[in-house]
Structures are given as structure tokens and as C-alpha cells.
Design a protein around this motif. Sequence first.
Motif, PDB file in Angstrom:
ATOM      1  N   PRO A 166    -140.184  -6.027  63.519  1.00 10.55           N
ATOM      2  CA  PRO A 166    -140.414  -6.648  62.220  1.00 10.55           C
ATOM      3  C   PRO A 166    -139.108  -6.914  61.476  1.00 10.55           C
ATOM      4  O   PRO A 166    -138.153  -6.151  61.592  1.00 10.55           O
ATOM      5  CB  PRO A 166    -141.274  -5.641  61.465  1.00 10.55           C
ATOM      6  N   ASP A 167    -139.107  -7.977  60.723  1.00 12.45           N
ATOM      7  CA  ASP A 167    -137.967  -8.334  59.887  1.00 12.45           C
ATOM      8  C   ASP A 167    -138.039  -7.472  58.627  1.00 12.45           C
ATOM      9  O   ASP A 167    -139.008  -7.564  57.874  1.00 12.45           O
ATOM     10  CB  ASP A 167    -138.043  -9.819  59.538  1.00 12.45           C
ATOM     11  N   PRO A 168    -137.038  -6.618  58.365  1.00 17.26           N
ATOM     12  CA  PRO A 168    -137.116  -5.700  57.217  1.00 17.26           C
ATOM     13  C   PRO A 168    -137.251  -6.425  55.877  1.00 17.26           C
ATOM     14  O   PRO A 168    -137.951  -5.947  54.986  1.00 17.26           O
ATOM     15  CB  PRO A 168    -135.803  -4.915  57.269  1.00 17.26           C
ATOM     16  N   MET A 169    -136.611  -7.589  55.739  1.00 17.57           N
ATOM     17  CA  MET A 169    -136.707  -8.337  54.487  1.00 17.57           C
ATOM     18  C   MET A 169    -138.137  -8.825  54.245  1.00 17.57           C
ATOM     19  O   MET A 169    -138.672  -8.700  53.143  1.00 17.57           O
ATOM     20  CB  MET A 169    -135.761  -9.542  54.528  1.00 17.57           C
ATOM     21  N   ILE A 170    -138.749  -9.348  55.289  1.00 17.73           N
ATOM     22  CA  ILE A 170    -140.132  -9.833  55.173  1.00 17.73           C
ATOM     23  C   ILE A 170    -141.070  -8.677  54.901  1.00 17.73           C
ATOM     24  O   ILE A 170    -141.955  -8.762  54.049  1.00 17.73           O
ATOM     25  CB  ILE A 170    -140.544 -10.622  56.430  1.00 17.73           C
ATOM     26  N   GLU A 171    -140.887  -7.575  55.617  1.00 19.49           N
ATOM     27  CA  GLU A 171    -141.764  -6.414  55.430  1.00 19.49           C
ATOM     28  C   GLU A 171    -141.667  -5.866  54.003  1.00 19.49           C
ATOM     29  O   GLU A 171    -142.666  -5.507  53.406  1.00 19.49           O
ATOM     30  CB  GLU A 171    -141.430  -5.317  56.449  1.00 19.49           C
ATOM     31  N   ALA A 172    -140.471  -5.827  53.448  1.00 22.85           N
ATOM     32  CA  ALA A 172    -140.294  -5.330  52.073  1.00 22.85           C
ATOM     33  C   ALA A 172    -141.011  -6.239  51.082  1.00 22.85           C
ATOM     34  O   ALA A 172    -141.695  -5.759  50.174  1.00 22.85           O
ATOM     35  CB  ALA A 172    -138.809  -5.241  51.736  1.00 22.85           C
ATOM     36  N   ARG A 173    -140.888  -7.547  51.261  1.00 23.68           N
ATOM     37  CA  ARG A 173    -141.562  -8.487  50.350  1.00 23.68           C
ATOM     38  C   ARG A 173    -143.064  -8.449  50.525  1.00 23.68           C
ATOM     39  O   ARG A 173    -143.813  -8.598  49.577  1.00 23.68           O
ATOM     40  CB  ARG A 173    -141.050  -9.903  50.589  1.00 23.68           C
ATOM     41  N   ARG A 174    -143.526  -8.243  51.757  1.00 26.90           N
ATOM     42  CA  ARG A 174    -144.967  -8.203  52.021  1.00 26.90           C
ATOM     43  C   ARG A 174    -145.622  -7.002  51.361  1.00 26.90           C
ATOM     44  O   ARG A 174    -146.758  -7.060  50.932  1.00 26.90           O
ATOM     45  CB  ARG A 174    -145.191  -8.164  53.537  1.00 26.90           C
ATOM     46  N   ARG A 175    -144.901  -5.907  51.293  1.00 24.93           N
ATOM     47  CA  ARG A 175    -145.439  -4.686  50.690  1.00 24.93           C
ATOM     48  C   ARG A 175    -145.326  -4.692  49.160  1.00 24.93           C
ATOM     49  O   ARG A 175    -145.931  -3.874  48.497  1.00 24.93           O
ATOM     50  CB  ARG A 175    -144.724  -3.481  51.272  1.00 24.93           C
ATOM     51  N   GLY A 176    -144.531  -5.611  48.648  1.00 25.08           N
ATOM     52  CA  GLY A 176    -144.322  -5.689  47.199  1.00 25.08           C
ATOM     53  C   GLY A 176    -145.487  -6.377  46.507  1.00 25.08           C
ATOM     54  O   GLY A 176    -146.461  -6.798  47.128  1.00 25.08           O
ATOM     55  N   PRO A 177    -145.385  -6.510  45.192  1.00 28.39           N
ATOM     56  CA  PRO A 177    -146.460  -7.159  44.433  1.00 28.39           C
ATOM     57  C   PRO A 177    -146.539  -8.654  44.748  1.00 28.39           C
ATOM     58  O   PRO A 177    -145.541  -9.285  45.077  1.00 28.39           O
ATOM     59  CB  PRO A 177    -146.047  -6.927  42.980  1.00 28.39           C
ATOM     60  N   ILE A 178    -147.731  -9.194  44.625  1.00 28.56           N
ATOM     61  CA  ILE A 178    -147.934 -10.628  44.840  1.00 28.56           C
ATOM     62  C   ILE A 178    -147.372 -11.359  43.629  1.00 28.56           C
ATOM     63  O   ILE A 178    -147.679 -11.005  42.485  1.00 28.56           O
ATOM     64  CB  ILE A 178    -149.436 -10.936  45.010  1.00 28.56           C
ATOM     65  N   PRO A 179    -146.552 -12.367  43.865  1.00 31.17           N
ATOM     66  CA  PRO A 179    -145.970 -13.093  42.725  1.00 31.17           C
ATOM     67  C   PRO A 179    -147.052 -13.757  41.879  1.00 31.17           C
ATOM     68  O   PRO A 179    -148.050 -14.241  42.408  1.00 31.17           O
ATOM     69  CB  PRO A 179    -145.077 -14.145  43.376  1.00 31.17           C
TER      70      PRO A 179
END
Length: 149
Positions: free
Chosen positions: A6-19
Amino acid sequence: MRRATPDPMIEARRRGPIPKDVDPTIEVLVNDIIAKVADKWTMLILEALDEHGTLRFTQLGKAVGRISQKMLTQTVRQMERDGLVRRTVHPVIPPHVDYTLTPLGESLGAAFCGVWIWAETHHAEIERARRAFAAAGEASDVSACIETP
């Protein structure tokens, strides 16, 4: 399709709040990419290049199977345009062309890997739902054929 890291940047954004606000430019891009990725040829070419590495045009066609030369040409051109595939023309006689995934194409393969895993995980549930739907359809077809007094 092999399991990608997994791409760590994508995974971090995916786990974050929905814009709250969606950028219309990104929305158009996402819809465009989904339309292309939903195309079976794109996914099969992506998978073939992921599994085999660099392939010549004819090898790629054989690896994908049952694709016309015209459709293969159109699809790899679109993938090249989107930066998913790198096309290398070798100036030899007769000339030959190689195709390989770019890092962007590899990352799309990693994203698709999640869909593959989801399908594998839920395969039995989907099959049960399909059987139940078909049985319900057959029951309603039979009841529609029975005359009521």
C-alpha cells in the motif's frame, strides 16, 4: 493480480476524514479514470504487464487473450496518454514496440488489488445473492403465468 504494497500517503488520506468540499476538477478526473478502469481491456492489460513485465505488442495481445489488434492498440494508446504505460519503439528492422507499466500504472494496479481482494473475500456471498435473485425471478415468472380466476 499480485498483492501490492500500500501507498502510505493514500492509506493516510483514506483513513482520514472525508472532505466536505469536492474539487470539481478531481471529480471529473475520478469519473474519467473509473470509466477507463471499468473497461475490462485496461484491467487485463494492466494485469498482464504487472505479471510479465515488459512485453512486445504481440506478446501483450497473447497475454490478454481474445482482444482484437485494433482494441489493443486503442487501449494501450489511452493508457500511454494517461501515463499508465510506457511505449518504447526499437529502431530495428522490422521495428518492434515494447510496453511496460509506469510507476503510475503500478500504483493503479495496487488500487485494483483491493477490489480483487474484496471480490475474493465476498465471492460466496455474491454467489448466494445471485442464486436467491434468480430463484425469486423464476418464482415471479411462474406466478405471472398462472391465471387467476
